[in-house]
Design a protein around this motif. Structure first.
Motif, PDB file in Angstrom:
ATOM      1  N   ASP A 271      31.716  45.129  42.450  1.00 42.67           N
ATOM      2  CA  ASP A 271      30.402  44.972  41.824  1.00 42.67           C
ATOM      3  C   ASP A 271      30.519  44.800  40.315  1.00 42.67           C
ATOM      4  N   MET A 272      31.442  45.507  39.700  1.00 46.91           N
ATOM      5  CA  MET A 272      31.672  45.344  38.264  1.00 46.91           C
ATOM      6  C   MET A 272      32.169  43.934  37.963  1.00 46.91           C
ATOM      7  N   VAL A 273      33.045  43.410  38.813  1.00 49.06           N
ATOM      8  CA  VAL A 273      33.553  42.046  38.628  1.00 49.06           C
ATOM      9  C   VAL A 273      32.419  41.032  38.787  1.00 49.06           C
ATOM     10  N   ARG A 274      31.559  41.250  39.786  1.00 47.98           N
ATOM     11  CA  ARG A 274      30.418  40.347  40.014  1.00 47.98           C
ATOM     12  C   ARG A 274      29.500  40.284  38.796  1.00 47.98           C
ATOM     13  N   SER A 275      29.374  41.401  38.107  1.00 51.29           N
ATOM     14  CA  SER A 275      28.414  41.482  37.008  1.00 51.29           C
ATOM     15  C   SER A 275      28.916  40.881  35.704  1.00 51.29           C
ATOM     16  N   ASN A 279      33.557  32.778  33.832  1.00 54.80           N
ATOM     17  CA  ASN A 279      34.959  32.634  33.435  1.00 54.80           C
ATOM     18  C   ASN A 279      35.519  33.922  32.820  1.00 54.80           C
ATOM     19  N   PRO A 280      35.454  35.013  33.575  1.00 53.48           N
ATOM     20  CA  PRO A 280      35.895  36.302  33.025  1.00 53.48           C
ATOM     21  C   PRO A 280      37.409  36.478  33.079  1.00 53.48           C
ATOM     22  N   ASP A 303      36.134  31.996  39.452  1.00 54.53           N
ATOM     23  CA  ASP A 303      36.305  31.513  38.078  1.00 54.53           C
ATOM     24  C   ASP A 303      37.064  32.531  37.230  1.00 54.53           C
ATOM     25  N   LEU A 304      37.850  33.380  37.903  1.00 53.92           N
ATOM     26  CA  LEU A 304      38.468  34.543  37.274  1.00 53.92           C
ATOM     27  C   LEU A 304      39.911  34.284  36.872  1.00 53.92           C
ATOM     28  N   ILE A 305      40.300  34.834  35.718  1.00 52.36           N
ATOM     29  CA  ILE A 305      41.702  34.980  35.349  1.00 52.36           C
ATOM     30  C   ILE A 305      42.028  36.453  35.445  1.00 52.36           C
ATOM     31  N   ARG A 375      44.839  29.237  35.506  1.00 49.38           N
ATOM     32  CA  ARG A 375      44.338  30.592  35.754  1.00 49.38           C
ATOM     33  C   ARG A 375      45.428  31.547  36.238  1.00 49.38           C
ATOM     34  N   ASP A 376      46.392  31.031  36.977  1.00 49.88           N
ATOM     35  CA  ASP A 376      47.463  31.878  37.508  1.00 49.88           C
ATOM     36  C   ASP A 376      48.724  31.838  36.656  1.00 49.88           C
ATOM     37  N   TYR A 377      48.594  31.266  35.466  1.00 50.19           N
ATOM     38  CA  TYR A 377      49.763  31.233  34.579  1.00 50.19           C
ATOM     39  C   TYR A 377      49.298  31.103  33.130  1.00 50.19           C
ATOM     40  N   VAL A 378      48.809  32.220  32.569  1.00 52.27           N
ATOM     41  CA  VAL A 378      48.419  32.252  31.156  1.00 52.27           C
ATOM     42  C   VAL A 378      49.393  33.096  30.335  1.00 52.27           C
ATOM     43  N   ILE A 379      50.313  33.787  31.027  1.00 55.47           N
ATOM     44  CA  ILE A 379      51.344  34.593  30.374  1.00 55.47           C
ATOM     45  C   ILE A 379      52.698  34.116  30.895  1.00 55.47           C
TER      46      ILE A 379
END
Length: 426
Positions: A271-275, A279-280, A303-305, A375-379
């Protein structure tokens, strides 16, 4: 088949009773096989470098191992996720840190476990031995004591003092944040960032995000949101207290652009993620169980990283991406300290490396075929041999810019080539 615990215990013990236990030892770098070599290694030949150092103390970098030697120092009060287990119980961790220094950046390191716990004794002890080393890596010292210890040692010592528990995670997550901002088109000054966990790492991360330009940071500790109405805050937490109606994690995470978890398992709900805002970004760094598992977070947002502290998920927040190469760069220019600019230079170098094509050996190490910037490779991966060249060079350059490098007329191009050679031949 042995359990992982049994295998780990066996790994740390000698293979037979005549071998050395533990993970580190001493490497002799000069020959001592003849009478002539013995005479140079010790008496009488050793007197000559002693006299040179007596005349000019900085020549210790020329005649001893000082310039490639880091002390990993702990009092055992905040060891990994184990807590206050005592100085000797923490020794396997400190030896492990020495292994990482040598394995990843060719830096020699010695672990020192202090059987003292009060601030003044720790400061006095470290200050008394600091000149032996090219740098001091403070490790696993509990907050808030660690803040004062590092700050005062930075003022006293003539070599870099770096508390990795504070700054390591900050450097790595800042790199990820830089890339996430680029991908989303957002600006740092417009972000709402939530930090769950107000220990040494949380404070350091929030401080570095502010340096990047983030203005809106809500921090939570075990009692909830840190706000201006609370009277139980230490000096470090007070810096992040502001007037807000938010009191719970659910309140804070509504419309957040980023959540940084440095607390414990299951502290972030779906629920916290939904809110969260579009692009969080979530860095759930608790180990071994993150604040939310990536599959649960991705089930409610496409749309999550998301990154964690674990190697079996994408975007691992691993301090080994930072401290070995930060010290490598600082040591090689004989820096007197590690500045904020040097840390930010390390973050920007990591962010830039993640955008470079991934070598085949890195993808193979991760058993992945999708390691391209996204999204799956920012580090970047800790197995990328280009880390030494990119991060250490950036840190050394920043040290020179900040005027904290003892080396004059440093040839950065030659240094870049040397780093590449060290990485590829290691």
């Amino acid at each position: 088949m042995a359990t992982f615990e049994e295998a780990s215990l066996e790994y740390h013990k000698a293979r037979n009773k005549f071998d050395t236990n533990g993970k580190i030892g001493t490497l002799i770098t000069k020959p001592c096989d003849t009478v002539a070599e013995l005479a140079m290694a010790y008496s009488p030949g050793v007197a000559y470098p002693c006299l040179e150092i007596e005349k000019e103390i900085d020549t210790a970098y020329d005649y001893t191992n000082k310039g490639n030697l880091v002390a990993v120092i702990s009092d055992g009060t905040a060891v990994l996720g184990l807590g206050d287990i005592g100085h000797l119980a923490g020794k396997p961790v400190m030896e492990g840190k020495c292994v990482l220094f040598k394995s990843f950046a060719k830096v020699d390191a010695v672990d020192i476990e202090l059987n003292v716990h009060d601030t003044e004794s720790i400061i006095a002890t470290v200050a008394a031995i600091a000149d032996t080393f090219g740098g001091i890596n403070l490790e696993d010292i509990a907050a808030p004591q660690c803040f004062e210890i590092e700050e005062r040692l930075k003022e006293i010592c003539n070599v870099p003092v770096f508390h990795d528990d504070q700054h390591g995670t900050a450097v790595i997550t800042t790199a990820g944040l830089i890339n996430a901002l680029e991908m989303s088109g957002k600006k740092a000054e417009d972000l709402k960032v939530v930090v769950i966990g107000a220990g040494a790492s949380g404070i350091a991360c929030a401080t570095m995000y502010k340096a990047l330009g983030v203005k809106n940071i809500t921090m939570l500790d075990s009692k909830g949101v840190i706000h201006s109405g609370r009277t139980d805050l230490n000096k470090q937490k007070q810096m992040f207290a502001f007037e807000t109606a938010d009191r719970t994690p659910e309140d804070a995470c509504k419309d957040a652009d980023m959540i940084l978890g440095l607390s414990g398992p299951e502290q972030i709900t779906q629920d916290m993620v939904r809110s969260m805002a579009p692009n969080p970004i979530i860095f759930a760094c608790a180990n071994p169980t993150p604040e939310i598992m990536p599959d649960l977070a991705k089930a409610v947002r496409d749309d999550l990283i998301i990154g964690t502290g674990r190697s079996d998920f994408a975007n691992q927040v691993n301090n080994v991406l930072g401290f070995p190469f930060i010290f490598r760069g600082a040591l090689d220019v004989r820096a007197t300290k590690i500045t904020e600019n040097m840390k930010m230079a390390a973050s920007r170098a990591l962010a830039a490396l993640a955008k470079e094509p991934v070598p085949e050996y890195v993808a193979k190490a991760h058993n992945r075929t999708d390691m391209t910037f996204g999204r799956d490779y920012v580090i970047p991966s800790p197995f990328d041999k280009r880390l030494m060249e990119s991060v250490s060079l950036a840190v050394a350059t920043a040290a020179i810019e900040d005027g904290v490098a003892r080396v004059k007329n440093f040839d950065l191009e030659a240094y870049k080539a040397k780093l590449r050679e060290m990485a590829n031949n290691g």
